[in-house]
Design a protein around this motif. Structure first.
Motif, PDB file in Angstrom:
ATOM      1  N   GLN A 160      99.496  26.549   1.222  1.00 34.89           N
ATOM      2  CA  GLN A 160      98.512  27.222   0.383  1.00 34.89           C
ATOM      3  C   GLN A 160      97.130  27.140   1.014  1.00 34.89           C
ATOM      4  OE1 GLN A 160      98.983  25.038  -3.245  1.00 34.89           O
ATOM      5  NE2 GLN A 160     100.825  26.135  -3.866  1.00 34.89           N
ATOM      6  N   ASN A 161      96.335  28.160   0.738  1.00 30.68           N
ATOM      7  CA  ASN A 161      94.966  28.196   1.248  1.00 30.68           C
ATOM      8  C   ASN A 161      94.081  28.879   0.222  1.00 30.68           C
ATOM      9  OD1 ASN A 161      92.782  27.908   3.060  1.00 30.68           O
ATOM     10  ND2 ASN A 161      93.085  30.007   3.782  1.00 30.68           N
ATOM     11  N   ASN A 162      93.058  28.164  -0.241  1.00 35.41           N
ATOM     12  CA  ASN A 162      92.182  28.674  -1.298  1.00 35.41           C
ATOM     13  C   ASN A 162      92.989  29.175  -2.490  1.00 35.41           C
ATOM     14  OD1 ASN A 162      89.620  28.173  -0.118  1.00 35.41           O
ATOM     15  ND2 ASN A 162      89.938  29.931   1.256  1.00 35.41           N
ATOM     16  N   LYS A 187      91.891  15.050   0.794  1.00 32.81           N
ATOM     17  CA  LYS A 187      92.286  15.904   1.903  1.00 32.81           C
ATOM     18  C   LYS A 187      93.807  15.934   1.994  1.00 32.81           C
ATOM     19  CE  LYS A 187      91.577  16.416   6.917  1.00 32.81           C
ATOM     20  NZ  LYS A 187      90.939  15.812   8.116  1.00 32.81           N
ATOM     21  N   THR A 191      97.903  20.716   4.894  1.00 30.24           N
ATOM     22  CA  THR A 191      96.963  21.805   5.204  1.00 30.24           C
ATOM     23  C   THR A 191      95.785  21.336   6.045  1.00 30.24           C
ATOM     24  OG1 THR A 191      95.626  21.457   3.216  1.00 30.24           O
ATOM     25  CG2 THR A 191      97.557  22.897   3.009  1.00 30.24           C
ATOM     26  N   THR A 193      93.054  20.576   4.764  1.00 25.31           N
ATOM     27  CA  THR A 193      91.870  21.001   4.018  1.00 25.31           C
ATOM     28  C   THR A 193      91.743  20.173   2.743  1.00 25.31           C
ATOM     29  OG1 THR A 193      93.155  22.754   2.922  1.00 25.31           O
ATOM     30  CG2 THR A 193      91.936  23.345   4.940  1.00 25.31           C
ATOM     31  N   SER A 200      92.404  23.472  -6.778  1.00 24.69           N
ATOM     32  CA  SER A 200      92.741  24.319  -5.636  1.00 24.69           C
ATOM     33  C   SER A 200      92.590  23.574  -4.314  1.00 24.69           C
ATOM     34  CB  SER A 200      91.867  25.578  -5.627  1.00 24.69           C
ATOM     35  OG  SER A 200      92.134  26.367  -6.771  1.00 24.69           O
ATOM     36  N   GLY A 202      91.915  24.109   0.075  1.00 23.16           N
ATOM     37  CA  GLY A 202      91.392  25.039   1.071  1.00 23.16           C
ATOM     38  C   GLY A 202      89.940  24.851   1.425  1.00 23.16           C
ATOM     39  N   THR A 204      86.458  23.163   2.979  1.00 26.38           N
ATOM     40  CA  THR A 204      85.988  22.313   4.061  1.00 26.38           C
ATOM     41  C   THR A 204      85.482  21.008   3.452  1.00 26.38           C
ATOM     42  OG1 THR A 204      83.744  23.186   3.929  1.00 26.38           O
ATOM     43  CG2 THR A 204      85.296  24.325   5.416  1.00 26.38           C
ATOM     44  N   ASN A 267     101.713  19.884   9.848  1.00 27.27           N
ATOM     45  CA  ASN A 267     101.479  21.326   9.925  1.00 27.27           C
ATOM     46  C   ASN A 267     102.720  22.086  10.386  1.00 27.27           C
ATOM     47  OD1 ASN A 267      98.803  21.074   9.118  1.00 27.27           O
ATOM     48  ND2 ASN A 267      98.112  20.714  11.216  1.00 27.27           N
TER      49      ASN A 267
END
Length: 294
Positions: A160-162, A187, A191, A193, A200, A202, A204, A267
Motif C-alpha cells: 500500500q502507498n498513501n 515506520k 513499505t 514509509t 494510512s 506512505g 515520509t 520489499n
C-alpha cells in the motif's frame, strides 16, 4: 488522667489508666468519663479489663493499611507480570514485592514490632511497589505488530502507498511489522514509509504522525496520533481513526525480536540474512548494508 504503662504488646501499646476527679463539660459529675471527639472511655477500676485501652503506633496502623492494600492486588500483578507490552514489566520485581509484603505481615504478627521497624517496612514496601508497578511500554528503536482487541486482526501495510492500512487475521510477515523510531513515528518494514493521517501508510519521515501509547487496561493499549482525528480505530478489515475515544481503540502491541526476521524478504525481493537484537548496526541484507535501517 494518669496512667500505668504495660509496654509493647504486638503492634500496639496497652495502657491501664485511672481518672482523677474532674469537673467541666468533658467529665461527668464523678469524673469517670473522658469525652473525646469520637466515643467515650469509662473508668471501672484498676484491675478491670475495661480499664485497659490500646494505643497503636501510627506507623503500625499505616503499615497494616499498606499491607492490606497490596495483598488485594499482588495476585493480579503476579498473574500479569512479564507477559509483554502492557503488562507489569518485571516478574522478578513483582516477586520481590510479594516477599516484602510477607515480611511486613510477619512483623505485624510478631508481637515484637517497634515504631522504627514499622517505618522501615513501609519504606521497603513503597520502594518495592514502585519498581513492581512499572508497565512495559513500546520503546524507540524496537519493532512491533499491532493487533486489534475487537477484531483480533493485525494492522498490515504491505503493498500500500498513501492508502488506508488493512487489518488481517493472517498478515504479511513484514507488512505487519512497524519500527517505533526515535521521534515516536511508526515506520512499516515492508513499505519503508511511515504512518500518517492516523490510519494510512506512505508518509515520509517529515510528514509522519507521532504517537502516544496509553495503557487502557492490563495488556491493552490505545494509540493516539497528532492528527486531527487522533485515535487509531479497529474497524475489523481496515485500520481506521476517530476523533473521540471509544471501546474499539484498544490494541495488543506485540514486540518483535529481530531474530524472528531472519530468512524473511524485505520489499519482496531482498533477503534478510543477519539480524540481531544485540546489534546496533543497520540490517545486513545479502551481506550488504540496507538503506532501510534506522
Amino acid at each position: 488522667f494518669s496512667g500505668k504503662g504495660s509496654g509493647y504488646h504486638g503492634t500496639a501499646l496497652h495502657w491501664s489508666w485511672t481518672s482523677s476527679l474532674n469537673t467541666g463539660e468533658n467529665y461527668d459529675a464523678n469524673g469517670n468519663y473522658i469525652n473525646a471527639t469520637v466515643g467515650t472511655v469509662k473508668h471501672w477500676g484498676d484491675n478491670d479489663a475495661g480499664s485497659t485501652i490500646m494505643v497503636s503506633a501510627q506507623s503500625a496502623i499505616e503499615l497494616e493499611a499498606l499491607v492490606n492494600r497490596l495483598n488485594g492486588t499482588i495476585n493480579t500483578m503476579i498473574e500479569n507480570a512479564g507477559n509483554g507490552i502492557g503488562y507489569y514489566e518485571s516478574a522478578e520485581d513483582v516477586a520481590k514485592l510479594k516477599n516484602a509484603i510477607d515480611k511486613a505481615q510477619a512483623l505485624l504478627d510478631s508481637n515484637n514490632g517497634k515504631p522504627e521497624d514499622f517505618v522501615a517496612a513501609i519504606a521497603e514496601l513503597n520502594e518495592a511497589e514502585t519498581k513492581a508497578a512499572k508497565i512495559a511500554m513500546p520503546e524507540a528503536g524496537k519493532y512491533y505488530r499491532i493487533k486489534g482487541k475487537t477484531s483480533g486482526n493485525y494492522i498490515d501495510a504491505a503493498g500500500q502507498n498513501n492508502a488506508q492500512m488493512d487489518m488481517k487475521a493472517t498478515p504479511d510477515p513484514l507488512g505487519s511489522i512497524f519500527l517505533l523510531d526515535e521521534g515516536n513515528r511508526l515506520k512499516n518494514m515492508s513499505t519503508g514509509t511511515y504512518v500518517h493521517s492516523t490510519h494510512s501508510i506512505g508518509a515520509t519521515k517529515e510528514n509522519a504522525n507521532t504517537w502516544e501509547f496509553i495503557l487502557s487496561s492490563i495488556g491493552y493499549l490505545k494509540l493516539k496520533s497528532n492528527f486531527g482525528s487522533p485515535w487509531l480505530h479497529d474497524s475489523g478489515s481496515k485500520a481506521d481513526r476517530c476523533s473521540s475515544d471509544g471501546a474499539e481503540h484498544e490494541f495488543i502491541v506485540e514486540k518483535v525480536a529481530l531474530e524472528e526476521l531472519n530468512g524473511l524478504y524485505l520489499n519482496g525481493c531482498t533477503y534478510i540474512t543477519a539480524l540481531s537484537e544485540n546489534s546496533n548496526h543497520p540490517f545486513i541484507v545479502n551481506n550488504a548494508r540496507s538503506n532501510w535501517a534506522v
